[in-house]
Design an enzyme around this catalytic site. Structure first.
Site, PDB file in Angstrom:
ATOM      1  N   CYS A   1      -5.628  -3.448   2.056  1.00 30.83           N
ATOM      2  CA  CYS A   1      -5.045  -2.940   3.994  1.00 30.83           C
ATOM      3  C   CYS A   1      -6.717  -3.722   4.535  1.00 30.83           C
ATOM      4  O   CYS A   1      -7.593  -4.465   4.589  1.00 30.83           O
ATOM      5  CB  CYS A   1      -4.760  -1.955   4.286  1.00 30.83           C
TER       6      CYS A   1
ATOM      7  N   GLU B   1       0.781  -1.351  -0.481  1.00 31.96           N
ATOM      8  CA  GLU B   1       0.311   0.171  -0.513  1.00 31.96           C
ATOM      9  C   GLU B   1       0.461   0.959   0.051  1.00 31.96           C
ATOM     10  O   GLU B   1       2.361   1.254   1.174  1.00 31.96           O
ATOM     11  CB  GLU B   1      -0.992  -0.117   1.120  1.00 31.96           C
TER      12      GLU B   1
ATOM     13  N   LYS C   1      -8.694   2.776  -2.410  1.00 37.88           N
ATOM     14  CA  LYS C   1      -9.722   1.718  -0.799  1.00 37.88           C
ATOM     15  C   LYS C   1     -11.254   2.765  -0.997  1.00 37.88           C
ATOM     16  O   LYS C   1     -11.422   3.965  -0.692  1.00 37.88           O
ATOM     17  CB  LYS C   1      -8.493   2.575   0.173  1.00 37.88           C
TER      18      LYS C   1
END
Length: 259
Positions: free
Chosen positions: A144, A42, A110
Site C-alpha cells: 500500500c 493488504e 510494511k
C-alpha cells in the site's frame, strides 16, 4: 510468460477462516484459468478494518494462518501473496506472505505505515527488498503506502525486480482515485517494470475502499484494471518481451547508474 490473478476482495473483519475460504475459492478459479500467481489485498486474512482484533489475530509467519495459505497454494498448484498481521516477538507487523507450495514462505513487512490507525496497531519495519522468483521472473513486494514513495519502487527495480506486487487497502476518495488512476502507471513507467496494485472491495466496519485494482506495464499502459469497488478476480499475462521496445527506449535505470 506468467499469468497473474488479482483478487479485489471483500474481506470479513476478524474472520480469518472466512477470508481464507474466499482466497481458496479464488485460488481454484485462478488456477483453472491458467494463473501462476494469485495476489490478495493488504491484511486480507484479518480484514483491514478489524481494529484491535488484529492484535489478537496476529500470528508468526510459521503459524497456522500461513500454513493454511501454503496448503491452498499446494492443493491448487498456484503461488499466493496475501496480507496478514505478523507477530514477531513483542511486535506486530503489517506483512504480506508469498507462498508457493512446499517452498519456504517469504515475508515482507510494511515500512511506511499510514495514519494513526496503522501506527496504533503495527510496528514499522526498516525499508527492505523482498524478492522472489516465479515462472522465470523476479518479483518484489511492497504494501500500500510503500508504493507512494518512489524510493521504495526504485530500490526494488535496481535490485532486479521485474514485477512489483502491492497488496493495498486504498480508501475511497479523491486522493485514492488519483493514486490508482495515475501514480501506479507512473511507477511502472519510470522503472520499466510491471506493478500489480490489488485493493479491497466494498467496505468494512471502519473504511470504504476505492477498489480500482490494476496492473500496469513498463510502457505505462494498463493491462488489467477494475473500474469500480466491486469484488472481482482480475487476470493479466505478464510478458516482458512484449514491452522490449519501451524498455529499450526509456533506459532510466541504466542511465541512472551512469550519473
Amino acid at each position: 510468460m506468467m499469468r497473474m490473478a488479482a483478487l479485489q476482495m471483500q474481506a470479513i473483519c476478524g474472520d480469518v477462516d472466512a477470508n481464507l475460504a474466499r482466497i481458496e475459492q479464488a485460488a481454484k478459479d485462478a488456477a483453472e484459468a491458467g494463473a501462476d500467481l494469485l495476489v490478495a489485498p493488504e491484511l486480507a486474512l484479518t480484514g483491514y478494518g478489524a481494529g484491535e482484533a488484529i492484535i489478537a489475530l496476529a500470528e508468526p509467519a510459521n503459524g497456522s494462518q500461513i500454513s493454511r495459505l501454503r496448503d491452498i497454494s499446494r492443493a491448487n498448484a498456484i503461488a499466493i501473496v496475501a496480507g496478514f498481521a505478523e507477530r514477531h516477538g513483542d511486535h506486530v507487523h503489517n506483512s504480506a506472505a508469498f507462498v508457493c507450495g512446499d517452498a519456504q514462505p517469504a515475508v515482507y513487512r510494511k515500512s511506511h505505515l499510514y495514519g494513526d490507525y496503522e501506527r496504533a496497531l503495527f510496528t514499522a519495519a526498516k525499508p527492505a527488498s523482498c524478492l522472489v522468483q516465479l515462472a522465470g521472473l523476479k518479483l518484489g513486494i511492497l504494501i500500500c503506502y510503500d508504493v507512494e514513495f518512489p524510493e521504495n519502487v526504485r530500490r526494488l527495480a535496481l535490485a532486479g525486480a521485474q514485477i512489483i506486487l502491492v497488496p493495498t487497502a486504498l480508501p475511497a476518495g479523491p486522493s485514492g482515485e488519483f493514486i490508482a488512476a495515475h501514480m501506479i502507471q507512473v511507477r511502472a513507467f519510470e522503472n520499466q517494470i510491471f506493478v500489480a496494485y490489488v485493493n479491497h472491495a466494498g467496505s468494512d466496519e471502519r473504511f470504504t475502499f476505492a477498489g480500482l485494482s490494476r496492473i500496469a506495464a513498463p510502457d505505462g499502459s494498463l493491462i488489467a484494471a477494475c473500474s469500480n469497488a466491486d469484488e472481482h478476480l482480475l487476470f493479466a499475462d505478464i510478458d516482458r518481451h512484449a514491452f522490449a521496445a519501451s524498455i529499450d527506449g526509456n533506459p532510466y535505470l541504466k542511465d541512472l547508474t551512469r550519473i
